[in-house]
Design an enzyme around this catalytic site. Sequence first.
Site, PDB file in Angstrom:
ATOM      1  N   ARG A  60       0.799  -1.265   0.056  1.00  0.00           N
ATOM      2  CA  ARG A  60      -0.017   0.062   0.184  1.00  0.00           C
ATOM      3  C   ARG A  60       0.907   1.228  -0.111  1.00  0.00           C
ATOM      4  O   ARG A  60       0.575   2.264  -0.748  1.00  0.00           O
ATOM      5  CB  ARG A  60      -0.949  -0.134   1.025  1.00  0.00           C
ATOM      6  CG  ARG A  60      -1.836   1.026   1.311  1.00  0.00           C
ATOM      7  CD  ARG A  60      -2.832   1.015   2.210  1.00  0.00           C
ATOM      8  NE  ARG A  60      -3.924   2.149   2.235  1.00  0.00           N
ATOM      9  CZ  ARG A  60      -4.098   2.861   3.359  1.00  0.00           C
ATOM     10  NH1 ARG A  60      -3.566   2.978   4.315  1.00  0.00           N
ATOM     11  NH2 ARG A  60      -4.818   3.931   3.164  1.00  0.00           N
ATOM     12  N   HIS A  64       0.704   4.383  -2.682  1.00  0.00           N
ATOM     13  CA  HIS A  64       0.478   5.696  -2.340  1.00  0.00           C
ATOM     14  C   HIS A  64       1.645   6.571  -2.439  1.00  0.00           C
ATOM     15  O   HIS A  64       1.713   7.617  -2.776  1.00  0.00           O
ATOM     16  CB  HIS A  64       0.349   5.743  -0.854  1.00  0.00           C
ATOM     17  CG  HIS A  64      -1.123   5.402  -0.237  1.00  0.00           C
ATOM     18  ND1 HIS A  64      -1.910   6.188   0.473  1.00  0.00           N
ATOM     19  CD2 HIS A  64      -1.791   4.526  -0.925  1.00  0.00           C
ATOM     20  CE1 HIS A  64      -3.044   5.760   0.721  1.00  0.00           C
ATOM     21  NE2 HIS A  64      -3.144   4.680  -0.174  1.00  0.00           N
ATOM     22  N   GLY A  70       4.212   9.933  -9.089  1.00  0.00           N
ATOM     23  CA  GLY A  70       5.584   8.942  -9.590  1.00  0.00           C
ATOM     24  C   GLY A  70       6.086   8.392  -8.566  1.00  0.00           C
ATOM     25  O   GLY A  70       6.026   8.609  -7.292  1.00  0.00           O
ATOM     26  N   ASN A  92      -2.881   9.371   4.288  1.00  0.00           N
ATOM     27  CA  ASN A  92      -1.509   8.575   4.380  1.00  0.00           C
ATOM     28  C   ASN A  92      -1.143   8.263   5.870  1.00  0.00           C
ATOM     29  O   ASN A  92      -0.463   7.546   6.286  1.00  0.00           O
ATOM     30  CB  ASN A  92      -0.184   9.409   3.975  1.00  0.00           C
ATOM     31  CG  ASN A  92      -0.093   9.136   2.311  1.00  0.00           C
ATOM     32  OD1 ASN A  92      -0.941   8.265   1.736  1.00  0.00           O
ATOM     33  ND2 ASN A  92       0.593   9.908   1.769  1.00  0.00           N
ATOM     34  N   HIS A 193      -6.093  -6.145  -2.627  1.00  0.00           N
ATOM     35  CA  HIS A 193      -6.648  -6.163  -1.462  1.00  0.00           C
ATOM     36  C   HIS A 193      -7.160  -7.560  -1.150  1.00  0.00           C
ATOM     37  O   HIS A 193      -7.766  -7.961  -0.189  1.00  0.00           O
ATOM     38  CB  HIS A 193      -8.049  -5.586  -1.668  1.00  0.00           C
ATOM     39  CG  HIS A 193      -7.963  -3.807  -1.724  1.00  0.00           C
ATOM     40  ND1 HIS A 193      -9.005  -2.986  -1.942  1.00  0.00           N
ATOM     41  CD2 HIS A 193      -6.783  -3.121  -1.452  1.00  0.00           C
ATOM     42  CE1 HIS A 193      -8.341  -1.713  -1.962  1.00  0.00           C
ATOM     43  NE2 HIS A 193      -7.077  -1.951  -1.657  1.00  0.00           N
ATOM     44  N   THR A 242      -8.991 -15.906   2.913  1.00  0.00           N
ATOM     45  CA  THR A 242      -7.239 -16.252   2.959  1.00  0.00           C
ATOM     46  C   THR A 242      -6.380 -14.934   3.263  1.00  0.00           C
ATOM     47  O   THR A 242      -5.751 -14.449   2.146  1.00  0.00           O
ATOM     48  CB  THR A 242      -6.754 -17.056   1.562  1.00  0.00           C
ATOM     49  OG1 THR A 242      -7.387 -16.162   0.604  1.00  0.00           O
ATOM     50  CG2 THR A 242      -7.390 -18.156   1.470  1.00  0.00           C
TER      51      THR A 242
HETATM   52  C1  HEM Z   1      -8.904   0.913  -6.626  1.00  0.00           C
HETATM   53  C2  HEM Z   1      -8.974   1.992  -5.613  1.00  0.00           C
HETATM   54  C3  HEM Z   1      -8.583   1.648  -4.172  1.00  0.00           C
HETATM   55  C4  HEM Z   1      -9.080   2.081  -2.822  1.00  0.00           C
HETATM   56  C5  HEM Z   1     -10.513   3.127  -3.078  1.00  0.00           C
HETATM   57  C6  HEM Z   1      -8.384   1.642  -1.953  1.00  0.00           C
HETATM   58  C7  HEM Z   1      -8.569   2.197  -0.579  1.00  0.00           C
HETATM   59  C8  HEM Z   1      -8.092   1.259   0.349  1.00  0.00           C
HETATM   60  C9  HEM Z   1      -8.296   1.601   1.872  1.00  0.00           C
HETATM   61  C10 HEM Z   1      -9.261   2.495   2.255  1.00  0.00           C
HETATM   62  C11 HEM Z   1      -7.637   0.768   2.806  1.00  0.00           C
HETATM   63  C12 HEM Z   1      -7.731   0.641   4.061  1.00  0.00           C
HETATM   64  C13 HEM Z   1      -6.635   1.236   4.842  1.00  0.00           C
HETATM   65  C14 HEM Z   1      -6.684   1.429   6.192  1.00  0.00           C
HETATM   66  O1  HEM Z   1      -8.026   1.131   6.840  1.00  0.00           O
HETATM   67  O2  HEM Z   1      -5.392   1.175   6.775  1.00  0.00           O
HETATM   68  C15 HEM Z   1      -6.750  -0.106   1.494  1.00  0.00           C
HETATM   69  C16 HEM Z   1      -5.846  -0.835   2.083  1.00  0.00           C
HETATM   70  C17 HEM Z   1      -4.984  -1.681   1.291  1.00  0.00           C
HETATM   71  N1  HEM Z   1      -4.837  -1.176  -0.253  1.00  0.00           N
HETATM   72 FE1  HEM Z   1      -5.983  -0.250  -1.357  1.00  0.00          FE
HETATM   73  N2  HEM Z   1      -7.297   0.844  -2.551  1.00  0.00           N
HETATM   74  C18 HEM Z   1      -7.273   1.013  -3.590  1.00  0.00           C
HETATM   75  C19 HEM Z   1      -6.285   0.272  -4.649  1.00  0.00           C
HETATM   76  C20 HEM Z   1      -5.226  -0.101  -4.373  1.00  0.00           C
HETATM   77  C21 HEM Z   1      -4.213  -0.497  -4.876  1.00  0.00           C
HETATM   78  C22 HEM Z   1      -3.798  -0.332  -6.596  1.00  0.00           C
HETATM   79  C23 HEM Z   1      -3.198  -1.164  -4.141  1.00  0.00           C
HETATM   80  C24 HEM Z   1      -1.644  -1.667  -4.508  1.00  0.00           C
HETATM   81  C25 HEM Z   1      -1.283  -2.208  -5.966  1.00  0.00           C
HETATM   82  C26 HEM Z   1      -3.774  -1.275  -2.809  1.00  0.00           C
HETATM   83  C27 HEM Z   1      -3.217  -1.825  -1.851  1.00  0.00           C
HETATM   84  C28 HEM Z   1      -3.600  -1.989  -0.526  1.00  0.00           C
HETATM   85  C29 HEM Z   1      -3.306  -3.009   0.399  1.00  0.00           C
HETATM   86  C30 HEM Z   1      -2.128  -3.838   0.205  1.00  0.00           C
HETATM   87  C31 HEM Z   1      -3.898  -2.701   1.654  1.00  0.00           C
HETATM   88  C32 HEM Z   1      -3.872  -3.279   2.961  1.00  0.00           C
HETATM   89  C33 HEM Z   1      -2.822  -2.445   3.815  1.00  0.00           C
HETATM   90  C34 HEM Z   1      -2.256  -3.129   5.050  1.00  0.00           C
HETATM   91  O3  HEM Z   1      -2.716  -3.934   5.557  1.00  0.00           O
HETATM   92  O4  HEM Z   1      -1.441  -2.492   6.038  1.00  0.00           O
HETATM   93  N3  HEM Z   1      -5.100  -0.517  -2.963  1.00  0.00           N
HETATM   94  N4  HEM Z   1      -6.971   0.381   0.441  1.00  0.00           N
END
Ligand code: HEM
Length: 319
Positions: A60, A64, A70, A92, A193, A242
């Site tokens: 994540r 970000h 970039g 962030n 996700h 999982t």
């Molecule tokens: C498509 C639009 C996306 C939205 C709206 C979105 C939104 C979010 C949100 C709200 C969270 C929870 C953050 C938290 O509560 O700490 C999250 C977690 C996460 N996102 Fe996304 N995300 C998107 C796309 C992506 C992309 C493209 C990636 C990576 C290539 C990504 C990777 C992750 C990961 C790995 C987590 C888990 C983080 C953790 O466990 O520490 N997300 N995302």
Amino acid sequence: MAKLIIILFLLYFSSLSSAAESQLTTDFYSKSCPRFLDIVRDTITNKQITTPTTAAAALRLFFHDCFPNGCDASVLVSSTAFTTAERDSSINLSLPGDGFDVVIRAKTALELACPNTVSCSDVLAVAVRDLLVTVGGPYYEISLGRRDSRVSKSSLLLAGSLPLPSSPISKLVEQFASRGFSVREMVALSGAHTIGFSHCKEFTARVNDTAGYNPRFADALRKACSNYRNDPTISVFNDVMTPNKFDNMYFQNIPKGLGLLESDHGLYSDPRTRPFVELYARDQARFFRDFAGAMQKLSVYGVLTGPRGEIRRRCDAIN
Ligand code: HEM
């Protein structure tokens, strides 16, 4: 006239960034820091074993860093008395410390082996790729030679530079398209996700209306989050089946109403994105190929090369 200037600017920026991408090579450090890949791999392996949430945290963090302006490690810089850095902008603040920590550890080891040579943005890109492999994800080549930004300002992280879970799919499609990513690539990247977790505040409001949630899952989510106002750290796995494995379960979950975020559910209800959710749900190999390709594309987005940027000595501070 204003439109013409904007178009010319976009053309200029895209030619600059594709020229920058073409200066990256996979063997960039083969002479200047031959142990680069080994050092990163050792560091991430130790970190992931002791702290298994690291892979998701770093993935994540990488998203970000790259998506707004970039892959230049601008998200790693800490605020100073004079500047609030990107890292401290509200979107962030939920980035977990383990993503930052694994990069700092690798960079510290690299500074001992080959001082002032490897950029933090290269360390982050390779660390994420290797961490994904440790949790079952696909391997992909990373081109190297990125340089680090000399600026990191929260004020430059404009509204709309990162996607929100409450955004309609059209808005998400537009945000990805403006950076050159197709709908298919957006869905593949959302497969990230399949690991990690989300805090209750990111989804509880939606669980109250029945939008797409399996009723028993919605019940369980309401219970899990019942105290989140007193304890905002409460969080739930993104992939309830999982949670620690990088696989295509995220896509299998969504049609069953087991997606967590509103944006996850949206991918199934929108006719533009639904076919890809269905494709990846039945074909993990296809998902892995597309995800790997989209990650390679993300990892060269807007990179700095040549005289632009710098090799930061510490990843959390501009030289
Ligand atoms: C498509 C639009 C996306 C939205 C709206 C979105 C939104 C979010 C949100 C709200 C969270 C929870 C953050 C938290 O509560 O700490 C999250 C977690 C996460 N996102 Fe996304 N995300 C998107 C796309 C992506 C992309 C493209 C990636 C990576 C290539 C990504 C990777 C992750 C990961 C790995 C987590 C888990 C983080 C953790 O466990 O520490 N997300 N995302």
